[in-house]
Design an enzyme around this catalytic site. Structure first.
Site, PDB file in Angstrom:
ATOM      1  N   GLU A  25       0.815  -1.207   0.000  1.00 51.53           N
ATOM      2  CA  GLU A  25       0.000   0.000   0.000  1.00 51.53           C
ATOM      3  C   GLU A  25       0.845   1.252   0.000  1.00 51.53           C
ATOM      4  O   GLU A  25       1.875   1.314   0.667  1.00 51.53           O
ATOM      5  CB  GLU A  25      -0.862   0.031   1.262  1.00 51.53           C
ATOM      6  CG  GLU A  25      -2.092  -0.787   1.115  1.00 51.53           C
ATOM      7  CD  GLU A  25      -3.059  -0.487   2.244  1.00 51.53           C
ATOM      8  OE1 GLU A  25      -4.145  -1.043   2.220  1.00 51.53           O
ATOM      9  OE2 GLU A  25      -2.725   0.295   3.139  1.00 51.53           O
TER      10      GLU A  25
ATOM     11  N   CYS B 164       2.877   8.610   1.360  1.00 49.18           N
ATOM     12  CA  CYS B 164       3.196   7.782   2.518  1.00 49.18           C
ATOM     13  C   CYS B 164       3.558   6.389   2.004  1.00 49.18           C
ATOM     14  O   CYS B 164       2.701   5.666   1.503  1.00 49.18           O
ATOM     15  CB  CYS B 164       1.939   7.749   3.398  1.00 49.18           C
ATOM     16  SG  CYS B 164       2.098   6.766   4.861  1.00 49.18           S
TER      17      CYS B 164
ATOM     18  N   CYS C  52       5.287  -6.162   9.677  1.00 50.08           N
ATOM     19  CA  CYS C  52       6.317  -5.551  10.524  1.00 50.08           C
ATOM     20  C   CYS C  52       6.614  -6.503  11.667  1.00 50.08           C
ATOM     21  O   CYS C  52       5.726  -7.176  12.166  1.00 50.08           O
ATOM     22  CB  CYS C  52       5.809  -4.211  11.074  1.00 50.08           C
ATOM     23  SG  CYS C  52       7.003  -3.357  12.121  1.00 50.08           S
TER      24      CYS C  52
ATOM     25  N   CYS D 251       3.782  -3.518  17.613  1.00 50.98           N
ATOM     26  CA  CYS D 251       3.208  -2.518  18.509  1.00 50.98           C
ATOM     27  C   CYS D 251       1.743  -2.868  18.751  1.00 50.98           C
ATOM     28  O   CYS D 251       1.034  -3.291  17.835  1.00 50.98           O
ATOM     29  CB  CYS D 251       3.346  -1.117  17.917  1.00 50.98           C
ATOM     30  SG  CYS D 251       5.064  -0.632  17.679  1.00 50.98           S
TER      31      CYS D 251
ATOM     32  N   CYS E  85      -1.149  -1.191  16.605  1.00 51.93           N
ATOM     33  CA  CYS E  85      -0.948  -1.038  15.164  1.00 51.93           C
ATOM     34  C   CYS E  85      -1.383  -2.290  14.420  1.00 51.93           C
ATOM     35  O   CYS E  85      -0.953  -3.398  14.754  1.00 51.93           O
ATOM     36  CB  CYS E  85       0.530  -0.750  14.899  1.00 51.93           C
ATOM     37  SG  CYS E  85       0.929  -0.693  13.142  1.00 51.93           S
TER      38      CYS E  85
ATOM     39  N   GLY F 283       5.335  -1.104   7.832  1.00 49.01           N
ATOM     40  CA  GLY F 283       6.708  -1.519   8.111  1.00 49.01           C
ATOM     41  C   GLY F 283       7.551  -0.520   8.865  1.00 49.01           C
ATOM     42  O   GLY F 283       7.196   0.644   9.022  1.00 49.01           O
TER      43      GLY F 283
ATOM     44  N   SER G 145      10.371   7.486   9.434  1.00 51.43           N
ATOM     45  CA  SER G 145       9.722   7.396  10.745  1.00 51.43           C
ATOM     46  C   SER G 145      10.109   6.082  11.398  1.00 51.43           C
ATOM     47  O   SER G 145      10.022   5.020  10.781  1.00 51.43           O
ATOM     48  CB  SER G 145       8.203   7.449  10.546  1.00 51.43           C
ATOM     49  OG  SER G 145       7.537   7.273  11.782  1.00 51.43           O
TER      50      SER G 145
ATOM     51  N   SER H 281       8.457   7.727  16.564  1.00 55.47           N
ATOM     52  CA  SER H 281       7.152   7.385  17.134  1.00 55.47           C
ATOM     53  C   SER H 281       7.376   7.089  18.607  1.00 55.47           C
ATOM     54  O   SER H 281       7.812   6.001  18.968  1.00 55.47           O
ATOM     55  CB  SER H 281       6.580   6.151  16.435  1.00 55.47           C
ATOM     56  OG  SER H 281       6.399   6.427  15.077  1.00 55.47           O
ATOM     57  N   LEU H 282       7.081   8.066  19.438  1.00 58.34           N
ATOM     58  CA  LEU H 282       7.405   7.904  20.865  1.00 58.34           C
ATOM     59  C   LEU H 282       6.238   7.264  21.622  1.00 58.34           C
ATOM     60  O   LEU H 282       6.374   6.209  22.217  1.00 58.34           O
ATOM     61  CB  LEU H 282       7.771   9.275  21.465  1.00 58.34           C
ATOM     62  CG  LEU H 282       8.243   9.247  22.909  1.00 58.34           C
ATOM     63  CD1 LEU H 282       9.539   8.468  23.080  1.00 58.34           C
ATOM     64  CD2 LEU H 282       8.412  10.677  23.448  1.00 58.34           C
ATOM     65  N   HIS H 283       5.132   7.929  21.641  1.00 54.02           N
ATOM     66  CA  HIS H 283       3.856   7.422  22.172  1.00 54.02           C
ATOM     67  C   HIS H 283       3.800   7.181  23.685  1.00 54.02           C
ATOM     68  O   HIS H 283       2.720   6.990  24.235  1.00 54.02           O
ATOM     69  CB  HIS H 283       3.381   6.156  21.451  1.00 54.02           C
ATOM     70  CG  HIS H 283       3.413   6.243  19.962  1.00 54.02           C
ATOM     71  ND1 HIS H 283       3.333   7.425  19.262  1.00 54.02           N
ATOM     72  CD2 HIS H 283       3.533   5.289  18.997  1.00 54.02           C
ATOM     73  CE1 HIS H 283       3.394   7.188  17.958  1.00 54.02           C
ATOM     74  NE2 HIS H 283       3.518   5.907  17.773  1.00 54.02           N
TER      75      HIS H 283
ATOM     76  N   ASN I 142      -6.378   6.702  15.715  1.00 54.23           N
ATOM     77  CA  ASN I 142      -7.439   6.314  14.782  1.00 54.23           C
ATOM     78  C   ASN I 142      -7.964   4.948  15.177  1.00 54.23           C
ATOM     79  O   ASN I 142      -7.279   3.945  14.976  1.00 54.23           O
ATOM     80  CB  ASN I 142      -6.892   6.234  13.356  1.00 54.23           C
ATOM     81  CG  ASN I 142      -6.537   7.596  12.828  1.00 54.23           C
ATOM     82  OD1 ASN I 142      -7.348   8.509  12.857  1.00 54.23           O
ATOM     83  ND2 ASN I 142      -5.312   7.738  12.367  1.00 54.23           N
TER      84      ASN I 142
ATOM     85  N   CYS J  91      -1.258   2.692   7.742  1.00 50.68           N
ATOM     86  CA  CYS J  91      -0.355   1.560   7.878  1.00 50.68           C
ATOM     87  C   CYS J  91      -0.971   0.306   7.285  1.00 50.68           C
ATOM     88  O   CYS J  91      -1.181  -0.669   7.967  1.00 50.68           O
ATOM     89  CB  CYS J  91      -0.061   1.295   9.352  1.00 50.68           C
ATOM     90  SG  CYS J  91       0.691   2.647  10.179  1.00 50.68           S
TER      91      CYS J  91
HETATM   92  N1  SAH Z   1       7.243   1.737  11.780  1.00 54.85           N
HETATM   93  C1  SAH Z   1       7.382   3.123  11.706  1.00 54.85           C
HETATM   94  C2  SAH Z   1       6.666   3.741  10.527  1.00 54.85           C
HETATM   95  C3  SAH Z   1       5.334   3.181  10.145  1.00 54.85           C
HETATM   96  S1  SAH Z   1       4.062   3.416  11.312  1.00 54.85           S
HETATM   97  C4  SAH Z   1       6.942   3.787  13.007  1.00 54.85           C
HETATM   98  O1  SAH Z   1       6.394   3.094  13.854  1.00 54.85           O
HETATM   99  O2  SAH Z   1       7.224   4.973  13.157  1.00 54.85           O
HETATM  100  C5  SAH Z   1       3.661   5.126  11.034  1.00 54.85           C
HETATM  101  C6  SAH Z   1       2.990   5.771  12.202  1.00 54.85           C
HETATM  102  O3  SAH Z   1       1.636   5.304  12.322  1.00 54.85           O
HETATM  103  C7  SAH Z   1       3.655   5.504  13.548  1.00 54.85           C
HETATM  104  O4  SAH Z   1       3.841   6.690  14.273  1.00 54.85           O
HETATM  105  C8  SAH Z   1       2.627   4.611  14.213  1.00 54.85           C
HETATM  106  O5  SAH Z   1       2.757   4.683  15.589  1.00 54.85           O
HETATM  107  C9  SAH Z   1       1.351   5.196  13.674  1.00 54.85           C
HETATM  108  N2  SAH Z   1       0.117   4.419  13.900  1.00 54.85           N
HETATM  109  C10 SAH Z   1      -0.044   3.094  13.896  1.00 54.85           C
HETATM  110  N3  SAH Z   1      -1.333   2.790  14.174  1.00 54.85           N
HETATM  111  C11 SAH Z   1      -1.981   3.957  14.334  1.00 54.85           C
HETATM  112  C12 SAH Z   1      -3.333   4.339  14.646  1.00 54.85           C
HETATM  113  N4  SAH Z   1      -4.267   3.435  14.800  1.00 54.85           N
HETATM  114  N5  SAH Z   1      -3.635   5.632  14.770  1.00 54.85           N
HETATM  115  C13 SAH Z   1      -2.709   6.584  14.590  1.00 54.85           C
HETATM  116  N6  SAH Z   1      -1.424   6.293  14.288  1.00 54.85           N
HETATM  117  C14 SAH Z   1      -1.067   5.006  14.165  1.00 54.85           C
HETATM  118 FE1  SF4 Z   2       5.700  -1.622  13.036  1.00 53.67          FE
HETATM  119 FE2  SF4 Z   2       5.483   1.059  13.164  1.00 53.67          FE
HETATM  120 FE3  SF4 Z   2       3.298  -0.504  13.354  1.00 53.67          FE
HETATM  121 FE4  SF4 Z   2       5.053  -0.462  15.341  1.00 53.67          FE
HETATM  122  S1  SF4 Z   2       3.832   1.274  14.614  1.00 53.67           S
HETATM  123  S2  SF4 Z   2       4.137  -2.295  14.460  1.00 53.67           S
HETATM  124  S3  SF4 Z   2       6.973  -0.250  14.243  1.00 53.67           S
HETATM  125  S4  SF4 Z   2       4.619  -0.308  11.590  1.00 53.67           S
END
Ligand code: SAH
Ligand code: SF4
Length: 370
Positions: free
Chosen positions: A92, A105, A112, A116, A119, A162, A194, A216-218, A292, A335
């Protein structure tokens, strides 16, 4: 042996190939110009090459592009492209149109490894790395689409499927071709990698690429971050901060911190305080991204009041933290888990129809710099 793909080589690599063929450098440069500057991928159209050379490159190089399995455009101008890679899997990529720029994007892997908790790509597990040409193909395809509108991609974010730094050579290599003067020549400030926090790779990146870095800290407390992002077990916040400080010492560049806001989880007063502490000493900007929600995962976005007070806490300490609502909600452009998850089933038509209809209802993208 497989033929090299036309997007697997940059100008210098074309030069090397041409040297092997006993051909002059300027011929390689002409081909790389046709590809990267003029977006031509048909040797027949490379009119300044001799007929023999056109024939040679036609037979020795793979000129195919992925096919478009689906293309969904929402009212907000986002287009989600589902591509079938030449190696088979679905990939995608999401095109976001703004008034004065177009952002893409891209995905760097199918699935991946990093799992997480919030995700959907993470829930899939890992299928495979995309190679450099497959990553660049996403940009090439998006430009093909935009050409009809007199536009081209101006910004690229590695925020599709990924973890780019887990596929380091391909992702960083692709980013570098995107920025190179003899490549797509995008501004280095407009190509963003990222990462979920692979500390050694962040350090390495400082000298390997001019691309921008988003983290991506969170969560800024180890127990919480480990719960949300298992990678934190391998590289905890202290190790991560050390890597970021090193990165900044070498590059002197600002880092974007992405902070997804998840209701009742990471956005109370305590977490705001922890975030301020983590950021201390870093040159960073923070993007607050309300989560989201999507079916199958138990997370929600916080209410506006909670988002505002978290933001205010940061603002009061001179940390601007805009709230970024993602574009592309409508086409569930993020994603891109569906594609990978159902790669097999998508080959069958009725199932594909069902999944494509689900796509509109499921998930949304993350676009950091609005
Ligand atoms: N793996 C890398 C890049 C791909 S994910 C990373 O984790 O940074 C891209 C972004 O989408 C990351 O910041 C991830 O935390 C975020 N993401 C994943 N699921 C999400 C969701 N449901 N709502 C908002 N952001 C999300
Ligand atoms: Fe992989 Fe990024 Fe999703 Fe975490 S947020 S599972 S690192 S794609």
């Amino acid at each position: 042996m497989d033929k090299p793909h036309f997007l697997s080589m940059n100008r210098d690599e074309y030069r090397e190939l041409f040297k092997l063929w006993g051909l002059p450098k300027f011929r390689a440069d002409q081909i790389s110009q046709w590809i990267y500057k003029d977006a031509v991928h048909d040797p027949e159209q490379m009119t300044n090459l001799s007929k023999e050379l056109r024939q040679k490159i036609f037979s020795e190089i793979d000129w195919r592009l992925p096919s478009i399995v689906d293309q969904v455009t929402g009212q907000d101008g986002s287009t989600k492209l589902l591509l079938r890679s030449l190696k088979g899997q679905l990939v995608e990529t999401v095109l976001l149109r703004y008034e004065n720029r177009t952002s893409l994007c891209v995905s760097s892997q199918v699935g991946c490894k990093l799992a997480c908790d919030f995700c959907q790509t993470g829930k899939l597990g890992f299928v495979r790395h995309l190679d450099r040409a497959e990553i660049i193909s996403q940009l090439f395809m998006a430009n093909e689409i935009l050409r009809k509108e007199g536009l081209r991609v101006t910004h690229v974010v590695f925020m599709g499927m990924g973890e780019p730094l887990d596929n380091y050579n391909n992702a960083v290599g692709a980013a570098n071709v995107m920025m190179a003067e003899d490549g797509f020549f995008l501004s280095a400030r407009h190509v963003t990698l990222s990462t979920s926090g692979l500390a050694p790779e962040i350090e390495k990146l400082a000298t390997d690429s001019r691309a921008a870095l988003a983290l991506s800290l969170h969560a800024s407390r180890d127990d919480l971050r480990t719960k949300l992002m298992p990678i934190n077990r391998r590289y905890n916040l202290e190790r991560l901060k050390q890597a970021l400080l090193h990165y900044q010492k070498v590059t002197d560049k600002k880092i974007t911190i992405e902070y997804i806001m998840i209701k009742d989880t990471n956005c109370g007063p305590q977490e705001a305080k922890e975030l301020v502490k983590f950021i201390h000493g870093l040159k960073a900007k923070v993007n607050l991204i309300p989560f989201n929600a999507h079916p199958g995962l138990p997370f929600q976005r916080p209410d506006d009041e909670e988002i505002r007070s978290f933001q205010k806490y940061l603002a009061d300490r001179s940390i601007p933290a805009p709230v970024r609502y993602s574009k592309g909600l409508e086409v569930s452009a993020a994603c891109g888990q569906l594609a990978a998850k159902h790669a097999e089933e998508l080959h069958s038509k009725p199932e594909r129809k069902r999944l494509v209809s689900q796509m509109d209802a499921s998930f949304a993208p993350v676009e950091v710099s609005l």
